[in-house]
Design an enzyme around this catalytic site. Structure first.
Site, PDB file in Angstrom:
ATOM      1  CG  ASP A 108      79.683 -77.063 -59.988  1.00 18.65           C
ATOM      2  OD1 ASP A 108      79.413 -77.857 -59.072  1.00 18.65           O
ATOM      3  OD2 ASP A 108      79.762 -75.824 -59.817  1.00 18.65           O
ATOM      4  CG  HIS A 125      77.841 -81.010 -56.090  1.00 18.34           C
ATOM      5  ND1 HIS A 125      78.563 -80.763 -54.941  1.00 18.34           N
ATOM      6  CD2 HIS A 125      78.319 -80.139 -57.009  1.00 18.34           C
ATOM      7  CE1 HIS A 125      79.420 -79.769 -55.155  1.00 18.34           C
ATOM      8  NE2 HIS A 125      79.304 -79.378 -56.417  1.00 18.34           N
TER       9      HIS A 125
HETATM   10 ZN   LIG Z   1      82.262 -75.031 -56.095  1.00 16.26          ZN
END
Ligand SMILES: [Zn+2]
Length: 430
Positions: A306, A65
Site C-alpha cells: 500500500d 500508488h
Molecule cells: Zn485502500
C-alpha cells in the site's frame, strides 16, 4: 552480459525447489542452476558472491500508488518503479486513484508509456466506477483489453451493494477480481483506530467494524455472484475471521496485509507523527496477533505495501488533517524478513510465497520460474544482513515513512527482470 550468483540458495516454492549452488544468468535468461562455476563461465561475468544469499522468483507488490497523473511532485511512474526495484520487486499492480482516475484505455496507455524501460513491470488495477465516483460502472471490457488485472475504487469502498454486485458479475466474465478497500464511510471518518488509545490521545476513532461490515458484504456478494473478491490491506481480527470462514465455504475470497499492519499498533500513534497515519489505521495488539495467525494459516494470501507517497507539505499538518498513507516499497521485504522470518512467524519459503506467488495467483498472472531456459525474473535477498533504512536515500520522491532509521535484519540485495539487473541502488542492462 553474464551474472553469476555464487553459493546461493534457490528457493522456488511452486516447484518445490530448494538447492544450493551457483546460478548463471546470461542475456537475461537463466542458463544454469546448481554446480560450481568454471573459470570460463566466470570470464567477464558480474559475480555476486555473498554467503547466505537466497534467490527467489521475482517479488510482486499488488498494492501500489504511483501518483501519476496528477501528483508527480509526490511520485512519478519512474520514481515509484525505481523504489520498487530498490525494494526487491520485479512487478507491481498500481491503484487507479490518480487525478484523473485510471478508468479508460487511454489512461492505462499513458502509464504504460511512462513505465517503459523499467526493470519492474507495472500492471494496472482500473477503477470500478467511472471517475471512482461510485455511480456508473467503468468500461470493464475495454479496460481488461488494455491490460487491467483487477478493478478497485481504492481509497474508498465500492459505493453501493448494487454496484458491487454488478462489478463482481462483470469482472468474473473477464476473469479478474474486485479489490475492495473495505471501509464503510458512515462508520469511519476518524484519524486512528477507535479504542483505548484514541481516547487517551484524544483523536477521533475509526472502529474495526467499519472494515468488517464491508468485508462481510463482499463475502456475501462473492458467494451470490460467483465473482472473485479480494480484501485489500486487511487490518481487523473480525475481518480475518470472515475471510477464513468464506474460504472454508469455498467462496472466492482472498486477502492481503501491509507490513505496517503486522509491525505497528495503534499505541504507536503516541507521538502524533503523521507518518503513523494510514487507512485502515494501525489497529490493536489483538488485531495484529490475529493477522499473524492469518498469515500462518494462509487466510492472508499476500503481503502488499500500500505504498502511498505524499509530498511533505501535505503530511506536515496536524494529525487529524494529514492525508492517510505511508511509503512501503523499500521497507516491505525488510519488515517481512525482520518481523515474520526473524521472529519465526513464517518460514522463508512461506514468506516468498506471500510476495512472489500469492499476488500473482490472485491477479492470474504467470509466476516466474527458477529453471534453466527461463527469463531471469528474480529477487535476491540476504536474510542476515543487518542494516539501517535511510529514507533520505529512498528512490521514491516522497519521505513519509514511520520506518526511517529503523534497524532491519534482512535485505533485498538484487532484482532481475526484463533483461536488467538492479543492485546497490543502480540498474544495469544485461
Ligand atoms: Zn485502500
Amino acid at each position: 552480459m553474464k551474472v553469476i550468483f555464487k553459493n546461493a540458495r534457490f528457493i522456488d516454492p511452486e516447484r518445490k525447489l530448494d538447492e544450493t549452488g551457483d546460478l548463471l544468468v546470461e542475456e537475461g535468461v537463466i542458463r544454469r542452476i546448481g554446480g560450481t562455476t568454471t573459470e570460463e563461465d566466470a570470464n567477464g561475468a558480474d559475480v555476486i558472491d555473498r554467503e547466505g544469499l537466497i534467490v527467489a522468483p521475482g517479488f510482486f507488490d499488488m498494492h501500489v500508488h504511483l501518483r501519476e497523473p496528477g501528483r508527480e511532485d509526490a511520485e512519478t511512474v519512474q520514481s515509484g518503479l525505481a523504489a520498487a526495484a530498490n525494494g526487491g520487486f520485479t512487478g507491481v499492480a498500481y491503484m487507479p486513484n490518480t487525478e484523473p482516475a485510471i478508468d479508460s484505455a487511454e489512461a492505462i496507455a499513458l502509464v504504460k508509456e511512462k513505465a517503459r524501460g523499467s526493470l519492474t513491470e507495472a500492471f494496472p488495477i482500473a477503477a470500478v466506477s467511472v471517475g471512482r465516483k461510485g455511480e456508473a460502472l467503468s468500461p470493464m471490457a475495454e479496460l481488461v483489453e488494455a491490460g487491467a488485472v483487477a478493478f478497485s475504487d481504492d481509497g474508498a469502498a465500492v459505493a453501493s451493494s448494487a454496484l458491487l454486485r454488478r462489478a463482481l458479475e462483470y469482472s468474473n466474465m473477464f476473469g479478474v477480481p474486485i479489490v475492495e478497500h473495505c471501509e464503510d464511510p458512515d462508520l469511519a471518518g476518524g484519524a486512528m483506530n477507535e479504542g483505548y488509545f484514541s481516547t487517551i490521545y484524544g483523536l477521533p476513532g475509526v472502529p474495526t467494524v467499519a472494515e468488517d461490515v464491508i468485508v462481510a458484504r463482499g463475502v456475501l456478494l462473492a458467494e451470490f455472484t460467483g465473482g472473485a473478491f479480494h480484501v485489500a490491506h486487511v487490518s481487523s481480527k473480525r475481518s480475518i475471521e470472515l475471510v477464513r470462514d468464506a474460504k472454508a465455504r469455498g467462496i472466492r475470497v482472498t486477502a492481503e496485509i501491509t507490513p505496517h499492519h503486522f509491525t505497528l499498533v495503534d499505541e504507536d500513534v503516541k507521538t502524533y507523527d503523521t507518518n503513523y497515519k494510514m487507512n485502515p489505521p494501525l489497529r490493536s495488539r489483538e488485531d495484529l496477533e490475529a493477522a499473524l495467525e492469518g498469515l500462518k494459516d494462509a487466510t492472508i494470501d499476500a503481503i502488499a505495501s500500500d505504498h502511498a507517497p505524499h509530498a511533505p507539505e501535505d503530511k506536515e499538518r496536524e494529525f487529524i488533517y494529514a492525508p492517510n498513507g505511508v511509503l512501503g516499497l523499500e521497507t516491505a521485504v525488510p519488515l517481512a524478513l525482520s518481523e515474520l522470518v526473524g521472529k519465526k512467524v513464517l518460514s522463508i519459503e512461506t514468506t516468498i510465497e506471500k510476495f512472489a506467488l500469492g499476488p500473482r495467483r490472485i491477479l492470474n498472472l504467470p509466476i516466474p520460474k527458477i529453471a534453466e531456459g527461463e527469463p531471469a525474473n528474480l529477487t535476491v535477498i540476504d536474510p542476515a544482513e543487518v542494516w539501517t533504512y535511510d529514507a533520505a536515500k529512498s528512490k521514491s520522491k516522497s519521505r513519509n515513512t514511520p520506518f526511517d532509521k529503523r534497524l532491519f535484519t534482512g535485505k533485498p540485495v538484487a532484482a532481475m527482470n526484463q533483461g536488467k539487473l538492479w543492485r546497490d541502488g543502480e540498474m544495469k542492462t544485461l
